[in-house]
Enzyme design. Structure first.
Site, PDB file in Angstrom:
ATOM      1  N   ASP A 101      84.621  39.393  68.269  1.00 55.82           N
ATOM      2  CA  ASP A 101      85.293  40.585  68.789  1.00 55.82           C
ATOM      3  C   ASP A 101      86.730  40.225  69.156  1.00 55.82           C
ATOM      4  O   ASP A 101      86.981  39.179  69.784  1.00 55.82           O
ATOM      5  CB  ASP A 101      84.550  41.106  70.024  1.00 55.82           C
ATOM      6  CG  ASP A 101      85.060  42.465  70.463  1.00 55.82           C
ATOM      7  OD1 ASP A 101      84.561  43.479  69.950  1.00 55.82           O
ATOM      8  OD2 ASP A 101      85.967  42.516  71.324  1.00 55.82           O
ATOM      9  N   ASN A 109      95.996  49.035  70.391  1.00 58.68           N
ATOM     10  CA  ASN A 109      96.050  50.413  69.889  1.00 58.68           C
ATOM     11  C   ASN A 109      96.820  51.327  70.834  1.00 58.68           C
ATOM     12  O   ASN A 109      97.629  52.164  70.400  1.00 58.68           O
ATOM     13  CB  ASN A 109      94.629  50.953  69.693  1.00 58.68           C
ATOM     14  CG  ASN A 109      94.012  50.529  68.375  1.00 58.68           C
ATOM     15  OD1 ASN A 109      94.722  50.214  67.428  1.00 58.68           O
ATOM     16  ND2 ASN A 109      92.694  50.506  68.312  1.00 58.68           N
ATOM     17  N   HIS A 114      97.591  52.963  66.347  1.00 54.74           N
ATOM     18  CA  HIS A 114      96.504  52.561  65.448  1.00 54.74           C
ATOM     19  C   HIS A 114      96.978  51.895  64.152  1.00 54.74           C
ATOM     20  O   HIS A 114      96.273  51.015  63.634  1.00 54.74           O
ATOM     21  CB  HIS A 114      95.624  53.770  65.134  1.00 54.74           C
ATOM     22  CG  HIS A 114      94.811  54.218  66.309  1.00 54.74           C
ATOM     23  ND1 HIS A 114      93.617  53.621  66.657  1.00 54.74           N
ATOM     24  CD2 HIS A 114      95.018  55.187  67.233  1.00 54.74           C
ATOM     25  CE1 HIS A 114      93.119  54.206  67.727  1.00 54.74           C
ATOM     26  NE2 HIS A 114      93.949  55.163  68.102  1.00 54.74           N
ATOM     27  N   ASP A 118      95.429  48.515  62.858  1.00 54.47           N
ATOM     28  CA  ASP A 118      94.867  48.267  61.524  1.00 54.47           C
ATOM     29  C   ASP A 118      95.442  46.986  60.920  1.00 54.47           C
ATOM     30  O   ASP A 118      94.732  46.236  60.233  1.00 54.47           O
ATOM     31  CB  ASP A 118      95.171  49.450  60.602  1.00 54.47           C
ATOM     32  CG  ASP A 118      94.344  50.685  60.935  1.00 54.47           C
ATOM     33  OD1 ASP A 118      93.366  50.562  61.715  1.00 54.47           O
ATOM     34  OD2 ASP A 118      94.684  51.775  60.426  1.00 54.47           O
ATOM     35  N   GLU A 144      86.579  46.738  66.303  1.00 55.99           N
ATOM     36  CA  GLU A 144      87.184  45.402  66.258  1.00 55.99           C
ATOM     37  C   GLU A 144      86.135  44.301  66.214  1.00 55.99           C
ATOM     38  O   GLU A 144      86.416  43.142  66.510  1.00 55.99           O
ATOM     39  CB  GLU A 144      88.100  45.204  67.468  1.00 55.99           C
ATOM     40  CG  GLU A 144      87.393  45.111  68.808  1.00 55.99           C
ATOM     41  CD  GLU A 144      87.174  46.456  69.478  1.00 55.99           C
ATOM     42  OE1 GLU A 144      87.042  46.484  70.719  1.00 55.99           O
ATOM     43  OE2 GLU A 144      87.118  47.479  68.770  1.00 55.99           O
TER      44      GLU A 144
END
Length: 244
Positions: A101, A109, A114, A118, A144
């Site tokens: 994670d 974010n 975002h 990404d 994630e």
């Protein structure tokens, strides 16, 4: 010369022969044309079948892969994980599962948006793809969270692979559009054992990941009850201060 009374029969015979000949020629042309049409239709059928097979392969690939990172998705890795667990039990070889994670991903974010998030996901996916062996499995489970499936071969320290990935990500800034970002990851590791189901194995890795988060993040933590040579490992300090 023909007798007058035989000429009618002769000409009738000649006419019949000519008719039969022309009929044979006509039928031959019709047969040749039909064969050509059949071959053309066969080529079209082969092309259509090839296109359908290609479409089917593309749909199967899309159904089993994450569109952003091009890694296996949850469905894809779960299908292959079952096969790996069967192989592991049959050959009595250990199988390691690493639930990974990205630490503080929500802050990325919320702070940069975002699209940058990404970029980070794709960068981490590339780290994993480059850092594992050809026969290992790498998947994005959602958000994630990633999953690594590592068959344990003789003479290979699988724990060292998880620790190396954790350390490399911490020490390598990601070049995003917003600038250079330093991130860390946490990894929970579990091992397949006889009688343990897929769900139990994933739950064990999830529990180990939860412990890694609680113990400060940026580390590799093994599931409880696992006997390994090395203890739970905190990874190297990040290239810059991580998100707090």
């Amino acid at each position: 010369s023909l007798y007058p009374e035989n000429r009618g029969a002769y000409y009738g015979f000649i006419g019949a022969v000519a008719f039969v000949y022309l009929l044979i020629v006509y039928l031959g042309f019709r047969l040749a044309a039909t064969l050509m049409q059949l071959k053309a239709q066969q080529r079209i059928l082969h092309a259509t079948n090839a296109s359908l097979l290609e479409s089917q392969r593309a749909l199967t690939y899309q159904a089993m892969h994450d569109p952003l990172t091009d890694l296996l998705n949850r469905r894809g890795v779960m299908e292959l994980l079952g096969k790996e667990m069967t192989r592991s039990a049959r050959h009595a070889e250990p199988l390691a599962l690493g639930m990974c994670d990205i630490d503080h991903f929500k802050i990325i974010n919320d702070t940069w948006g975002h699209p940058v998030g990404d970029e980070v996901l794709c960068a981490v996916a590339n780290f994993f793809k480059a850092g594992v062996r050809e026969y290992d499995l790498v998947a994005r489970m959602g958000g994630e969270e990633f999953l690594l499936v590592l068959p344990c071969k003789a003479g290979v320290d699988t724990d060292a692979i998880f620790e190396r990935l954790c350390r490399q990500i911490a020490q390598t800034p990601i070049a995003a559009k917003s600038g250079s970002l330093s991130i860390t990851i946490s990894i929970g590791v579990a091992y397949a054992s006889p009688g343990k189901s897929i769900d139990q194995l994933i739950d064990a890795a999830d529990d180990a990941l939860y412990r890694a988060k609680n113990e400060g993040r940026n580390r590799v933590v093994r599931a409880q009850g696992i006997e390994v040579a090395s203890a739970d490992t905190a990874c190297a300090s990040p290239a810059r201060a991580p998100f707090c």
